[in-house]
Design an enzyme around this catalytic site. Structure first.
Site, PDB file in Angstrom:
ATOM      1  CG  ASP A 153      -0.148  -4.898 -16.954  1.00  0.00           C
ATOM      2  OD1 ASP A 153      -0.852  -4.302 -16.120  1.00  0.00           O
ATOM      3  OD2 ASP A 153       0.605  -5.837 -16.649  1.00  0.00           O
ATOM      4  CD  GLU A 158       5.421   1.813  -8.917  1.00  0.00           C
ATOM      5  OE1 GLU A 158       4.340   1.572  -8.373  1.00  0.00           O
ATOM      6  OE2 GLU A 158       6.299   0.943  -9.041  1.00  0.00           O
ATOM      7  CG  HIS A 160       2.973  -2.431 -15.350  1.00  0.00           C
ATOM      8  ND1 HIS A 160       2.647  -3.652 -14.793  1.00  0.00           N
ATOM      9  CD2 HIS A 160       4.061  -2.652 -16.123  1.00  0.00           C
ATOM     10  CE1 HIS A 160       3.498  -4.562 -15.224  1.00  0.00           C
ATOM     11  NE2 HIS A 160       4.364  -3.994 -16.039  1.00  0.00           N
ATOM     12  CG  ASN A 219      -2.757  -1.153 -13.101  1.00  0.00           C
ATOM     13  OD1 ASN A 219      -2.677  -1.330 -11.876  1.00  0.00           O
ATOM     14  ND2 ASN A 219      -2.030  -1.843 -13.961  1.00  0.00           N
ATOM     15  N   GLY A 241       0.778  -1.245   0.000  1.00  0.00           N
ATOM     16  CA  GLY A 241       0.000   0.000   0.000  1.00  0.00           C
ATOM     17  C   GLY A 241       0.802   1.283   0.000  1.00  0.00           C
ATOM     18  NE  ARG A 274      -7.229 -11.913  -5.778  1.00  0.00           N
ATOM     19  CZ  ARG A 274      -7.141 -13.222  -5.619  1.00  0.00           C
ATOM     20  NH1 ARG A 274      -7.607 -14.057  -6.517  1.00  0.00           N
ATOM     21  NH2 ARG A 274      -6.579 -13.702  -4.530  1.00  0.00           N
TER      22      ARG A 274
HETATM   23  C1  GAR Z   1       3.844  -1.314  -7.175  1.00  0.00           C
HETATM   24  O1  GAR Z   1       5.181  -1.358  -7.579  1.00  0.00           O
HETATM   25  C2  GAR Z   1       2.924  -1.396  -8.381  1.00  0.00           C
HETATM   26  O2  GAR Z   1       3.438  -0.735  -9.501  1.00  0.00           O
HETATM   27  C3  GAR Z   1       2.866  -2.874  -8.616  1.00  0.00           C
HETATM   28  O3  GAR Z   1       2.782  -3.423  -7.332  1.00  0.00           O
HETATM   29  C4  GAR Z   1       3.467  -2.564  -6.413  1.00  0.00           C
HETATM   30  C5  GAR Z   1       2.544  -2.277  -5.276  1.00  0.00           C
HETATM   31  O4  GAR Z   1       3.209  -1.586  -4.273  1.00  0.00           O
HETATM   32  N1  GAR Z   1       1.750  -3.227  -9.425  1.00  0.00           N
HETATM   33  C6  GAR Z   1       1.784  -4.198 -10.316  1.00  0.00           C
HETATM   34  O5  GAR Z   1       2.770  -4.876 -10.540  1.00  0.00           O
HETATM   35  C7  GAR Z   1       0.493  -4.398 -11.079  1.00  0.00           C
HETATM   36  N2  GAR Z   1       0.724  -5.206 -12.229  1.00  0.00           N
HETATM   37  P1  GAR Z   1       2.417  -0.835  -3.153  1.00  0.00           P
HETATM   38  O6  GAR Z   1       1.423  -1.857  -2.580  1.00  0.00           O
HETATM   39  O7  GAR Z   1       3.452  -0.452  -2.166  1.00  0.00           O
HETATM   40  O8  GAR Z   1       1.723   0.342  -3.764  1.00  0.00           O
END
Ligand code: GAR
Length: 205
Positions: free
Chosen positions: A150, A179, A114, A112, A15, A96
């Site tokens: 994606d 991000e 990525h 989203n 999160g 998911r």
């Molecule tokens: C982040 O790096 C996000 O970009 C990735 O999961 C991580 C979540 O981190 N998402 C994916 O890979 C989706 N395909 P967080 O829970 O600390 O925000």
């Protein structure tokens, strides 16, 4: 100041992206409210972070499949989002695949993030895929969600260099910082009504 857009955040784990959105809202940098955070993981740190900030946090069990939600469960997720007045759905580390019940209600209103420069390195562990491929530049992408994984129209991207002495961990940390910056930027542009999608292209007006 633009109106506040009502967000519903879906998160499966740590999160940190959720946290950066909360922090930007609290700092008055983001014209949004988080109406609800939903997780498919009862132990997600994301739920804890939401509760700490008095944001409604709901666990909805994912059902029987590993990579997507059961159809009945999707209905529950959408019902919860609607009941909380959510206008824009934010996937923040939600692991998911989103299917048809979401598109019935929120088509064009789901984002989203990525951790790679799409369309390269889709799917899980984008940072590791890029690192192992040996690219010299990677980064992250915020995009609208369409029915392929994606794949939807790209709102913004940030690049980061891959350094000689990087590990997957150091590269991932550098990407994560970006991000946190670009996700709020994308949401703010949405709140300001400045994102216009024409087929694959998102123009900032
Ligand atoms: C982040 O790096 C996000 O970009 C990735 O999961 C991580 C979540 O981190 N998402 C994916 O890979 C989706 N395909 P967080 O829970 O600390 O925000």
């Amino acid at each position: 100041m633009p109106r506040e857009v009502n967000l519903g955040v879906l998160a499966s784990g740590r999160g940190s992206n959720l946290q950066s959105i909360i922090d930007n809202i609290e700092a008055g940098k983001l014209s949004a409210e988080i109406a609800v955070v939903i997780s498919d993981n009862e132990d997600a740190k994301a739920l804890e972070r939401a509760r700490k900030h008095n944001i409604k946090a709901v666990y909805i069990p994912p059902g029987t499949h590993k990579t997507y939600l059961d159809d009945e469960v999707e209905k529950e997720y959408v019902k919860c989002l609607k009941e909380n007045g959510v206008e824009l759905v934010i996937l923040a580390g939600f692991m998911r695949v989103i299917k048809k019940r979401f598109f019935e209600e929120y088509s064009g209103r789901m984002m989203n993030i990525h951790p790679a420069l799409l369309p390269s390195f889709k799917g899980l562990e984008g940072q590791r895929q890029a690192f192992e491929y040996g690219v010299k530049v990677s980064g992250c992408t915020v995009h609208f969600i369409d029915e392929s994984v994606d794949h939807g129209p790209i709102i913004c991207q940030a690049s980061v260099p891959v350094l000689e002495d990087d590990t997957v961990e150091t590269l991932s940390a550098r990407i994560l910082k970006e991000e946190h910056r670009i996700y709020s930027e994308a949401i703010q542009l949405y709140a300001e009504g400045r994102l216009k999608t024409e087929e694959r292209k998102v123009r900032v007006v």
